[in-house]
Design a protein around this motif. Sequence first.
Motif, short mmCIF file in Angstrom:
data_model
loop_
_atom_site.label_atom_id
_atom_site.label_comp_id
_atom_site.label_asym_id
_atom_site.label_seq_id
_atom_site.Cartn_x
_atom_site.Cartn_y
_atom_site.Cartn_z
N LEU A 1 20.15 55.68 42.54
CA LEU A 1 20.67 55.96 43.88
C LEU A 1 21.40 57.30 43.89
CD1 LEU A 1 20.60 54.30 46.53
CD2 LEU A 1 22.90 53.50 45.98
N LYS A 2 22.21 57.53 42.87
CA LYS A 2 22.95 58.79 42.77
C LYS A 2 21.99 59.97 42.56
CE LYS A 2 26.96 59.31 42.03
NZ LYS A 2 28.10 59.77 42.89
N LYS A 3 21.00 59.76 41.73
CA LYS A 3 20.06 60.83 41.39
C LYS A 3 19.33 61.35 42.63
CE LYS A 3 15.87 61.74 38.67
NZ LYS A 3 14.88 61.17 37.73
N PHE A 4 19.00 60.42 43.55
CA PHE A 4 18.23 60.82 44.73
C PHE A 4 19.10 60.96 45.98
CE2 PHE A 4 14.88 59.28 41.96
CZ PHE A 4 13.85 60.18 42.22
N ILE B 1 12.60 57.80 49.98
CA ILE B 1 12.44 56.80 51.04
C ILE B 1 13.01 55.49 50.52
CG2 ILE B 1 10.81 55.64 52.57
CD1 ILE B 1 8.85 58.07 51.59
N PHE B 2 14.21 55.16 50.95
CA PHE B 2 14.85 53.92 50.53
C PHE B 2 14.39 52.79 51.45
CE2 PHE B 2 17.84 57.19 49.04
CZ PHE B 2 17.92 56.83 47.70
N VAL B 3 13.85 51.74 50.88
CA VAL B 3 13.36 50.61 51.67
C VAL B 3 14.12 49.34 51.31
CG1 VAL B 3 11.05 51.54 52.11
CG2 VAL B 3 11.47 50.25 50.01
N PHE B 4 14.40 48.52 52.30
CA PHE B 4 15.18 47.29 52.11
C PHE B 4 14.83 46.34 53.24
CE2 PHE B 4 17.49 50.90 53.81
CZ PHE B 4 17.73 50.51 55.11
N TRP B 5 14.94 45.05 52.98
CA TRP B 5 14.62 44.07 54.02
C TRP B 5 15.61 44.14 55.17
CZ3 TRP B 5 9.95 43.45 53.35
CH2 TRP B 5 9.35 43.03 52.16
N LEU C 1 14.69 52.88 55.68
CA LEU C 1 14.01 52.05 56.68
C LEU C 1 13.77 50.64 56.16
CD1 LEU C 1 10.68 51.75 55.98
CD2 LEU C 1 10.82 54.19 56.37
N SER C 2 13.64 49.73 57.11
CA SER C 2 13.32 48.33 56.80
C SER C 2 11.84 48.10 57.09
CB SER C 2 14.17 47.37 57.65
OG SER C 2 15.54 47.58 57.42
N PRO C 3 11.02 47.87 56.09
CA PRO C 3 9.57 47.74 56.32
C PRO C 3 9.16 46.45 57.02
CG PRO C 3 10.10 47.37 54.01
CD PRO C 3 11.36 47.83 54.66
N ASP C 4 10.12 45.55 57.27
CA ASP C 4 9.79 44.33 58.02
C ASP C 4 10.50 44.25 59.36
OD1 ASP C 4 12.34 43.97 56.97
OD2 ASP C 4 12.07 41.83 56.62
N GLY C 5 11.15 45.32 59.77
CA GLY C 5 11.93 45.24 61.00
C GLY C 5 11.42 46.20 62.05
N PRO C 6 11.89 46.02 63.31
CA PRO C 6 12.86 45.02 63.77
C PRO C 6 12.23 43.73 64.31
CG PRO C 6 12.47 46.59 65.49
CD PRO C 6 11.60 47.02 64.34
N PRO D 1 9.41 59.79 46.77
CA PRO D 1 9.21 58.45 46.22
C PRO D 1 9.75 57.36 47.13
CG PRO D 1 11.13 59.45 45.23
CD PRO D 1 10.52 60.51 46.11
N ILE D 2 9.16 56.19 47.04
CA ILE D 2 9.68 55.01 47.71
C ILE D 2 10.54 54.26 46.72
CG2 ILE D 2 9.08 52.81 48.82
CD1 ILE D 2 6.41 54.09 49.63
N ILE D 3 11.78 53.95 47.12
CA ILE D 3 12.73 53.29 46.23
C ILE D 3 13.19 51.98 46.87
CG2 ILE D 3 14.92 53.47 45.00
CD1 ILE D 3 14.59 56.51 45.06
N PRO D 4 12.75 50.83 46.35
CA PRO D 4 13.17 49.53 46.92
C PRO D 4 14.58 49.14 46.48
CG PRO D 4 11.65 49.19 45.10
CD PRO D 4 11.76 50.68 45.28
N VAL D 5 15.39 48.71 47.45
CA VAL D 5 16.79 48.36 47.17
C VAL D 5 17.09 46.99 47.78
CG1 VAL D 5 19.18 49.15 47.31
CG2 VAL D 5 17.33 50.82 47.42
N CYS D 6 17.89 46.19 47.08
CA CYS D 6 18.26 44.88 47.60
C CYS D 6 19.64 44.48 47.08
CB CYS D 6 17.24 43.83 47.18
SG CYS D 6 17.44 42.24 48.04
N VAL D 7 20.36 43.66 47.85
CA VAL D 7 21.65 43.13 47.44
C VAL D 7 21.75 41.65 47.79
CG1 VAL D 7 22.93 45.30 47.64
CG2 VAL D 7 22.74 43.80 49.62
N SER D 8 22.62 40.96 47.07
CA SER D 8 22.99 39.59 47.40
C SER D 8 24.46 39.42 47.02
CB SER D 8 22.10 38.58 46.68
OG SER D 8 22.31 37.27 47.21
N CYS D 9 25.00 38.23 47.22
CA CYS D 9 26.42 38.06 46.95
C CYS D 9 26.76 36.61 46.60
CB CYS D 9 27.25 38.51 48.15
SG CYS D 9 26.98 37.52 49.63
#
Length: 252
Positions: free
Chosen positions: A51-54, A60-64, A135-140, A161-169
């Motif tokens: 994340l820092k590098k780019f 292109i950061f992608v997330f649900w 961007l969210s590839p499944d939204g809106p 590049p496309i970089i997939p990112v996700c979080v949970s808690c």
Amino acid sequence: MQKSLKKRFRRFLNNVSGWAIVQWPIACIYCILIWFVYFTSRKDIKGYSILKKFSKKPAIFVFWHGRTMMLSPLIAMAGVRGYAVADPRKDGRAIAKLERLFGLKAMFGSSFGGGVSVLRKGVKVLSQGTKCLALSPDGPNGPSMRFHDGALYFAKMTGAPIIPVCVSCSRPWFQNRWDRYLLTRPFSIIKGIVGQPIYIDKKTEISDFEYIRKNLEDIMVQQAYDLDKIFTDFKVEQDLTPDNFKEKAKML
């Protein structure tokens, strides 16, 4: 008479909620609340160095669609600056104001409308060489956790590049809506994954997109499921849309 007044009041609230003068204060309040949750929680982000590098490079950061809450401060703290693809409708414009407070300007366009326009703008931004696209590839409009191929065109045309990112808690609250939007409570443990960059050669044929799209979708779905199962047995469904979620809810 009473029902008529209620309808008028709801219509008034609906109209007012679209005014920028109303949306900005609400966005500021949400921003403060999100930062409060972020700073009172413990973070464990795998691949944070990516994340820092780019952060100052075209990517292109992608997330649900349902995982944006904690990604906003995470991206901001990494110094990422760029544009977020947003729904041009009222709700999308409200969310765009919130994202602006986290350092991401709005680029309006979606599957609902403006696809060609947003593609042109996105390619221009990425070609400058210093800004990212989120961007969210499944939204809106869904289907939930299904990867639409818009990001693939950005990557093919720019080399970014496309970089997939996700979080949970650890204290998740999955909202009762089509994307199962994840609300994180204060004093949680936040775990995240920043995936390896995926490049698409400019010579790649459009006919090969389905294989790449499916591979990215599988990676992102696995990210979400791997993170969620650390904290909960709940599993987010795929293929939900706002309409079929409402129909499903009526049947229960």
